[in-house]
Each structure stands twice: as C-alpha cells, then as structure tokens.
Scaffold this motif. Structure first.
Motif, mmCIF file in Angstrom:
data_model
loop_
_atom_site.group_PDB
_atom_site.id
_atom_site.type_symbol
_atom_site.label_atom_id
_atom_site.label_comp_id
_atom_site.label_asym_id
_atom_site.label_seq_id
_atom_site.Cartn_x
_atom_site.Cartn_y
_atom_site.Cartn_z
ATOM 1 N N ILE A 4 25.451 32.968 47.760
ATOM 2 C CA ILE A 4 25.634 31.978 46.692
ATOM 3 C C ILE A 4 25.801 30.616 47.361
ATOM 4 O O ILE A 4 26.248 30.517 48.501
ATOM 5 C CB ILE A 4 26.833 32.272 45.757
ATOM 6 N N ARG A 5 25.415 29.571 46.644
ATOM 7 C CA ARG A 5 25.495 28.221 47.208
ATOM 8 C C ARG A 5 26.903 27.688 47.030
ATOM 9 O O ARG A 5 27.310 27.310 45.942
ATOM 10 C CB ARG A 5 24.495 27.306 46.507
ATOM 11 N N ALA A 6 27.658 27.667 48.101
ATOM 12 C CA ALA A 6 29.035 27.184 48.064
ATOM 13 C C ALA A 6 29.448 26.866 49.490
ATOM 14 O O ALA A 6 28.759 27.235 50.445
ATOM 15 C CB ALA A 6 29.961 28.236 47.452
ATOM 16 N N ASN A 7 30.582 26.200 49.625
ATOM 17 C CA ASN A 7 31.043 25.822 50.960
ATOM 18 C C ASN A 7 32.372 26.490 51.254
ATOM 19 O O ASN A 7 33.427 26.049 50.800
ATOM 20 C CB ASN A 7 31.169 24.304 51.080
ATOM 21 N N LEU A 8 32.310 27.574 52.006
ATOM 22 C CA LEU A 8 33.524 28.336 52.320
ATOM 23 C C LEU A 8 34.541 27.501 53.080
ATOM 24 O O LEU A 8 35.746 27.573 52.810
ATOM 25 C CB LEU A 8 33.155 29.564 53.160
ATOM 26 N N LYS A 9 34.078 26.715 54.030
ATOM 27 C CA LYS A 9 35.004 26.017 54.922
ATOM 28 C C LYS A 9 35.740 24.877 54.243
ATOM 29 O O LYS A 9 36.748 24.397 54.748
ATOM 30 C CB LYS A 9 34.244 25.495 56.150
ATOM 31 N N HIS A 10 35.227 24.403 53.111
ATOM 32 C CA HIS A 10 35.891 23.326 52.387
ATOM 33 C C HIS A 10 36.786 23.853 51.266
ATOM 34 O O HIS A 10 37.316 23.074 50.475
ATOM 35 C CB HIS A 10 34.858 22.354 51.806
ATOM 36 N N SER A 11 36.906 25.171 51.194
ATOM 37 C CA SER A 11 37.729 25.788 50.156
ATOM 38 C C SER A 11 38.714 26.750 50.792
ATOM 39 O O SER A 11 38.752 26.915 52.019
ATOM 40 C CB SER A 11 36.831 26.513 49.141
ATOM 41 N N LEU A 12 39.479 27.411 49.963
ATOM 42 C CA LEU A 12 40.601 28.206 50.445
ATOM 43 C C LEU A 12 40.266 29.691 50.454
ATOM 44 O O LEU A 12 39.764 30.228 49.474
ATOM 45 C CB LEU A 12 41.813 27.951 49.537
ATOM 46 N N PHE A 13 40.539 30.345 51.578
ATOM 47 C CA PHE A 13 40.348 31.785 51.700
ATOM 48 C C PHE A 13 41.586 32.531 51.209
ATOM 49 O O PHE A 13 42.709 32.219 51.611
ATOM 50 C CB PHE A 13 40.114 32.184 53.164
ATOM 51 N N LEU A 14 41.352 33.535 50.358
ATOM 52 C CA LEU A 14 42.426 34.464 50.019
ATOM 53 C C LEU A 14 42.422 35.643 50.984
ATOM 54 O O LEU A 14 43.469 36.184 51.318
ATOM 55 C CB LEU A 14 42.275 34.971 48.579
ATOM 56 N N ALA A 15 41.217 36.035 51.405
ATOM 57 C CA ALA A 15 41.055 37.135 52.354
ATOM 58 C C ALA A 15 39.593 37.169 52.771
ATOM 59 O O ALA A 15 38.730 36.559 52.125
ATOM 60 C CB ALA A 15 41.472 38.472 51.739
ATOM 61 N N SER A 16 39.303 37.893 53.848
ATOM 62 C CA SER A 16 37.928 38.005 54.311
ATOM 63 C C SER A 16 37.733 39.332 55.029
ATOM 64 O O SER A 16 38.640 39.834 55.692
ATOM 65 C CB SER A 16 37.583 36.849 55.266
ATOM 66 N N ALA A 17 36.535 39.896 54.866
ATOM 67 C CA ALA A 17 36.186 41.136 55.556
ATOM 68 C C ALA A 17 34.931 40.912 56.386
ATOM 69 O O ALA A 17 33.996 40.243 55.941
ATOM 70 C CB ALA A 17 35.946 42.267 54.555
ATOM 71 N N LEU A 18 34.930 41.455 57.599
ATOM 72 C CA LEU A 18 33.768 41.411 58.474
ATOM 73 C C LEU A 18 33.305 42.837 58.704
ATOM 74 O O LEU A 18 34.027 43.650 59.298
ATOM 75 C CB LEU A 18 34.125 40.746 59.805
#
Length: 478
Positions: free
Chosen positions: A333-347
C-alpha cells in the motif's frame, strides 16, 4: 499438525487464489521430489484416494493419491470458476468446493452482502463446515477478496461474518485488494467503506493491498529487468506472469498483479508449510501484532522485488533486504512507515538466513523506526529454511503502523464526495434489507478507526503518550 483453509470470493479473490495454489505446488514440488504426502503438504492440501467413491481422505503408504486444495471458491458469476475447473489446476479442486451463481452482483455491495448473502447462506455454511471437517486441527481461515466490486466486498464480508459465527476460535486473516483512485467502478468508494466496517468488526488481521501499489511494483520490476521504465506490466516471458508454471499459457490482464499478492500469501504461510529454525505460528501474528482489536490492519512489504521476477540480477547484501522492507518501494500500500508510528512489526524471512542476521538488522534499524513508547520491543520474527523457487532468500514484513490512516482518509474523502450528493444511492436502497443508515454507520466506523490511529500518532508527544492507549483500550474513538 495444523491445517488452514483458503476462502476465495469474487473474480479477484479466485484469480489470486489460483495463482497461490499454482505457486504453492511448485514450491512443494521443488522440495518434495519423491512425491510423498507429508506434514508440509497437509497444511494446505488433502490427500484423496480417487478410487474411493465417497471422496474420503486417504494416504496409502505415504504416497500422494490425489491432492485437493483446502479451499472454498465462491463467485456470483460463472466465468472465472468455470475457467478454473477447465484449466491446468482443475484436478486440485472439485465441484464440492464451489459455489456460483449466474448474474453477478452488479458492483453493488448490498446485492452481494444482503441478496446473495441471504440466498446462499446455508450453502456457504455447508461448504465451510465441510472444509473444516477435513482438517484434524484447523488453525486459520484465509479470506481473499477485492473491495471495489460487489461480490468481493459484499459477499466476501458476509462470508467473514459467517466464519466468526461458525468458527469463533479460528483465526481469520483477510487479504483485501483495494481499488486505485482511478478505479473504473464509480461506486467503489461505497463498496469499500461498507466492506471496511465488516473487516474492522469481524477480522483478526487484514492485509490491505492497493492496486496502484501493485502497478508501481510492476514498473520497478520492468526497470530492473530491462533497464528502462516500461508500461504498467511485465513482459510475457517474465516470471511475474508465468514463472514457468502450468498457468503460463493462460495469461490475463491482472495476472502480474495477482502474482504479487500470491507471493504475499506464499511468504506468510511458509512457516506452516516448511521447516525452519524459528517458524512462526499463524495465530502468533494476531497475538503479537494486534494490541487493540480494531487496529488490525497490517502493512505488507515484500523484498527483494526480483524474487517476484525471472531476472538475473546480482544478489544485494542481505542487510539491504531488511532496509528495503521498510521502504515505500516495497510496500503493497502507498504509505510512509518511517514517518508514522509502529505498534508492532513482524519479519518473516525465507532461505539461508541466520538468527544472528535477524538480531543484527533489528538492532541496526531500531533507531530509525519509531515504535510506541510502551512496545519498544514489539518485534516478531520467523525463519523458514525454504526460499522461493529459484531464489536464495526473501522476506515479508508485516507492520502495524499508523500510516494506514492516510489511506483510510483518502477513502473517506472519495466516499463523502459521492454520499453528499446521494449519487447512485438508489441502486443500493432498492436492495431488500438495505437502509441509508447503513451508509452512515459505515462512515462513522471508518471515521472512528481513523481517529483511533490519530490518537496514537499524537502519542508521539511525550506528554500525551499514555492517554491514547487508555482511550483505545476502553473502546472509545472520540
């Protein structure tokens, strides 16, 4: 042993599903060269002895008799399902797994959700129960559908609510394809917002995918493949459309886009289909990435992009793959992860990658990725030893990030432009059971979701970071 069932609804859902099953068979064939029915295959396939008249599952001496996908296929037009049953994968499905009608939903959420949802309710429940009964330990339902049309958005979300009613304890992961701003279905904003309310209320996780992002990725693959920027597609002999698969002779306009979504599904299911030093259980995705029930929209990123294409490109440093996972160029999706807030992330990593590589890269990236103050360690990792066919490694990143707010705000604006003028509203209100208040409730639900994400964004301010957590946890969106 755990199994999952894939539920494909509408043209898009069934075409994406068809690509998934084809590529999954290729992956299993590359690993299981002896043709033995094993635990990896059983996670998404049944082994059926075609000699049995009752069609019951059978495994003779561990040998494969007749593989059947653990799938339910639903569409209110006959075309796509008929093609599947006449195509190269016809042996993977049977008529007992299908539900179809003849006239379609006319790009109308209400027709799909209410009209067909009521007419075919019992038949759909029967199909879902039958698929579940073939599982020893049902772990997850994957629902594939689009958001802009009538069947995918309407009937797809009706199926989602049935899954919650019939199997409340089984995880529901939805892959939903969102229309682009230039979508040729004029009513797609209505359909998408009406479907959004259902996804917010009934899904455990939603993996949103935008058509425009898929086209952008295809252009990047074109440039990588041929050194010049070409049109919104790929060459006929490229793996994005064919991959040497059994479907290569039946190319369709959206095959390239569907293939990217199928690769998303291959990666998210790899830990349940193959061995790995740190396999991730599907139930762990929701458990670890969804701190608040409504905020379950996870941004997917795939890297490296050339793992989606049959191109000879020098392998980049492994560390680059981790950096790219949080780049706009690799997101669905077109968005900017680094300019927003992470609640959690999976790799979710596949191939010859070690735990030390994971730890090192998480530490390297941590300072550049803003996590909520109360979940600084909000990482979930998985390692699967089997890479995509023909490649050394790949990775899927799933990020619960407030950047989806921008996408949802654009959607709300498109909806409001139509709704203010009551344009095309009569097509919906003529459907039995559909009332104008349903539009208002869907809009209110989306606005509440946007506000929930906004409150978390505000929490980046030290003075306000605790208040939004309480506000969302208590279920208030005001």
């Amino acid at each position: 042993m755990t199994e999952s069932v894939v539920v494909q609804v509408g043209q898009c859902g069934n075409q994406v599903g068809c690509r998934f099953w084809d590529l999954a068979l290729q992956e299993h064939a590359s690993v299981n060269k002896s043709g033995i029915y094993d635990e990896a295959l059983s996670s998404f396939f049944r082994n059926v002895d075609s000699r049995k008249s009752d069609g019951g599952a059978c495994c003779v001496g561990g040998e494969i008799q007749n593989l059947k996908a653990r799938a339910v296929l639903v569409d209110m037009e006959e075309g796509v399902l008929s093609e599947i049953l006449q195509g190269p994968l016809k042996e993977v499905f049977d008529s007992n797994q299908l539900l179809k009608d003849a006239s379609g939903s006319g790009n109308n959420w209400a027709v799909g959700h209410m009209t067909y949802g009521s007419i075919h309710r019992e038949a759909m429940v029967d199909l879902l129960r039958r698929a579940a009964e073939h599982c020893d330990c049902l772990q997850c339902f994957f629902l594939l559908h689009s958001m802009g049309g009538g069947t995918g958005s309407g009937l797809g979300t009706r199926v989602l609510s049935l899954l919650e009613e019939e199997f409340p304890d089984v995880c529901r992961i939805v892959t939903a394809v969102y229309p682009s701003a230039e979508d040729d279905v004029i009513t797609s904003p209505y359909n998408t917002v009406l479907a959004m309310q259902e996804l917010t209320e009934h899904a455990d996780c939603v993996l949103p995918v935008e058509n425009q992002s898929l086209l952008d990725i295809l252009n990047k693959i074109d440039a990588m493949s041929y050194g010049t920027k070409l049109g919104p597609g790929v060459k006929r002999n490229n793996c994005v459309t064919s991959g040497g698969s059994r479907l290569s002779g039946a190319q369709k306009p959206f095959d390239a886009m569907n293939n990217i979504v199928a690769n998303l599904l291959l990666n998210i299911t790899s830990s349940t289909r193959f061995e790995g030093s740190l396999n991730m259980d599907l139930n762990e995705i929701a458990m670890n990435l969804v701190p608040f029930p409504r905020l379950h929209y996870l941004v997917p990123s795939l890297t490296p992009l050339y793992s989606l294409a049959d191109v000879s490109i020098p392998t980049k440093r492994l560390d680059q793959m981790f950096s790219d996972a949080f780049s706009k160029d690799h997101q669905l999706i077109r968005a900017n992860l680094k300019h927003s807030l992470f609640l959690a992330s999976a790799l979710m990593v596949r191939g010859d990658v070690h735990m030390s590589d994971l730890r090192r890269n998480i530490e390297r990236l941590r300072s550049s990725l803003p996590f909520v103050s109360w979940n600084q360690e909000g990482w979930k990792t998985g390692l699967c030893s089997v890479p995509p066919v023909g490649h050394s490694h790949s990775m899927l990143a799933l990020s619960n990030n407030t950047c989806v707010k921008a996408t949802f705000m654009e959607l709300r604006d498109s909806f409001t432009k139509l709704y203010k003028k009551k344009a095309h509203l009569h097509h919906y209100l003529h459907v039995d059971g559909m009332e104008q208040s349903i539009f208002s409730e869907a809009l209110s639900s989306l606005t509440g979701l946007i506000e929930d994400y906004h409150h978390l964004d505000v929490s980046k301010s030290r003075l306000q970071r605790d208040t939004p957590r309480l506000r969302i946890a208590t279920g208030s969106s005001s």
